[in-house]
Write a protein that holds these residues in place. Sequence first.
Motif, PDB file in Angstrom:
ATOM      1  N   ILE A  56       2.315   3.153  -0.990  1.00  0.00           N
ATOM      2  CA  ILE A  56       2.372   3.783  -2.108  1.00  0.00           C
ATOM      3  C   ILE A  56       1.009   3.981  -2.219  1.00  0.00           C
ATOM      4  O   ILE A  56      -0.048   5.024  -2.903  1.00  0.00           O
ATOM      5  N   ALA A  57       0.006   2.950  -1.820  1.00  0.00           N
ATOM      6  CA  ALA A  57      -1.076   3.207  -2.353  1.00  0.00           C
ATOM      7  C   ALA A  57      -2.198   4.193  -1.602  1.00  0.00           C
ATOM      8  O   ALA A  57      -3.131   5.009  -2.034  1.00  0.00           O
ATOM      9  N   HIS A  58      -1.483   4.931  -0.500  1.00  0.00           N
ATOM     10  CA  HIS A  58      -2.128   5.737   0.367  1.00  0.00           C
ATOM     11  C   HIS A  58      -1.770   6.922  -0.038  1.00  0.00           C
ATOM     12  O   HIS A  58      -2.558   7.906  -0.363  1.00  0.00           O
ATOM     13  N   ASP A 111       0.518  -3.199  -6.960  1.00  0.00           N
ATOM     14  CA  ASP A 111      -1.162  -3.501  -6.023  1.00  0.00           C
ATOM     15  C   ASP A 111      -1.249  -2.978  -5.889  1.00  0.00           C
ATOM     16  O   ASP A 111      -2.100  -2.907  -4.616  1.00  0.00           O
ATOM     17  N   ALA A 112      -0.172  -1.875  -5.005  1.00  0.00           N
ATOM     18  CA  ALA A 112      -1.118  -0.669  -4.543  1.00  0.00           C
ATOM     19  C   ALA A 112      -1.427  -0.115  -5.752  1.00  0.00           C
ATOM     20  O   ALA A 112      -3.080   0.071  -4.794  1.00  0.00           O
ATOM     21  N   ARG A 113      -1.935  -0.501  -6.652  1.00  0.00           N
ATOM     22  CA  ARG A 113      -2.717   0.559  -7.637  1.00  0.00           C
ATOM     23  C   ARG A 113      -4.556  -0.256  -7.349  1.00  0.00           C
ATOM     24  O   ARG A 113      -4.972   0.301  -7.392  1.00  0.00           O
ATOM     25  N   LYS A 114      -4.099  -1.845  -7.358  1.00  0.00           N
ATOM     26  CA  LYS A 114      -5.384  -2.653  -6.667  1.00  0.00           C
ATOM     27  C   LYS A 114      -5.828  -2.417  -5.827  1.00  0.00           C
ATOM     28  O   LYS A 114      -7.537  -2.155  -5.920  1.00  0.00           O
ATOM     29  N   LEU A 137      -1.092   3.774 -14.944  1.00  0.00           N
ATOM     30  CA  LEU A 137      -0.685   2.155 -15.029  1.00  0.00           C
ATOM     31  C   LEU A 137       0.695   2.089 -14.833  1.00  0.00           C
ATOM     32  O   LEU A 137       1.104   0.883 -14.121  1.00  0.00           O
ATOM     33  N   ASP A 138       1.785   3.341 -14.348  1.00  0.00           N
ATOM     34  CA  ASP A 138       2.720   3.542 -13.489  1.00  0.00           C
ATOM     35  C   ASP A 138       2.986   3.887 -12.486  1.00  0.00           C
ATOM     36  O   ASP A 138       2.212   5.254 -12.562  1.00  0.00           O
ATOM     37  N   CYS A 139       4.023   3.585 -12.175  1.00  0.00           N
ATOM     38  CA  CYS A 139       4.546   4.547 -10.587  1.00  0.00           C
ATOM     39  C   CYS A 139       4.834   5.941 -10.833  1.00  0.00           C
ATOM     40  O   CYS A 139       5.733   6.345 -11.623  1.00  0.00           O
ATOM     41  N   PRO A 140       4.009   6.423 -10.636  1.00  0.00           N
ATOM     42  CA  PRO A 140       3.701   8.260 -10.623  1.00  0.00           C
ATOM     43  C   PRO A 140       4.933   8.937  -9.563  1.00  0.00           C
ATOM     44  O   PRO A 140       5.099  10.329  -9.583  1.00  0.00           O
ATOM     45  N   PHE A 141       4.942   8.003  -8.619  1.00  0.00           N
ATOM     46  CA  PHE A 141       6.380   8.590  -7.608  1.00  0.00           C
ATOM     47  C   PHE A 141       7.751   8.041  -7.830  1.00  0.00           C
ATOM     48  O   PHE A 141       8.004   7.027  -8.583  1.00  0.00           O
ATOM     49  N   LEU A 142       8.467   9.154  -7.724  1.00  0.00           N
ATOM     50  CA  LEU A 142       9.608   8.418  -7.468  1.00  0.00           C
ATOM     51  C   LEU A 142      10.296   8.060  -5.892  1.00  0.00           C
ATOM     52  O   LEU A 142       9.391   7.936  -5.745  1.00  0.00           O
ATOM     53  N   LEU A 143      11.289   7.840  -6.659  1.00  0.00           N
ATOM     54  CA  LEU A 143      12.068   6.641  -5.199  1.00  0.00           C
ATOM     55  C   LEU A 143      12.324   8.048  -4.224  1.00  0.00           C
ATOM     56  O   LEU A 143      11.634   7.508  -2.865  1.00  0.00           O
TER      57      LEU A 143
END
Length: 156
Positions: A56-58, A111-114, A137-143
């Motif tokens: 997610i971070a990358h 954690d990925a955002r940080k 702030l919220d995950c922009p990616f769907l599973l």
Amino acid sequence: MNNLYEQDFNLWRESIIEQIKEHRFHDIDWEHLLLELEDMGKAEKRSFMSNLTILIAHLLKLTVQSDAPEMMKQSWYSSVTEHRFRVKKDLDENPSFKNYITEVISKAYADARKLAIKESKNAKFGVRKPKEEEYPLDCPFLLEQLLDEDFYGNSN
């Protein structure tokens, strides 16, 4: 058997295996065996969470820092590919993780955002350092996107 567990873990493990193979269940050090089984599960989940976080971070960096030099982005593409492979392999080998991933995706994203923010602050050589508020702030990616081998954020 307790002393063996404390003094030589590998020998203890081999002894347990032999006892099980020989159906000598009354000789098994159940207390330590149960502790080890619980720890195995925790370690598997930590590894899964770590791979999901880096994935997610990358993806987030590829999205937010789409203007980064290609050389940097290639590293992130490689990392996304590798960690996506690991996440998918864990899901294949541990089908119960399919429920777990939906539970932990928001924690992994936090954690990925940080991580992405921290890494981007270290950008050098004139690479733009995004502001913290550029990272949602919220995950922009769907599973489905996280698991899609062809998805690399908005930068494809």
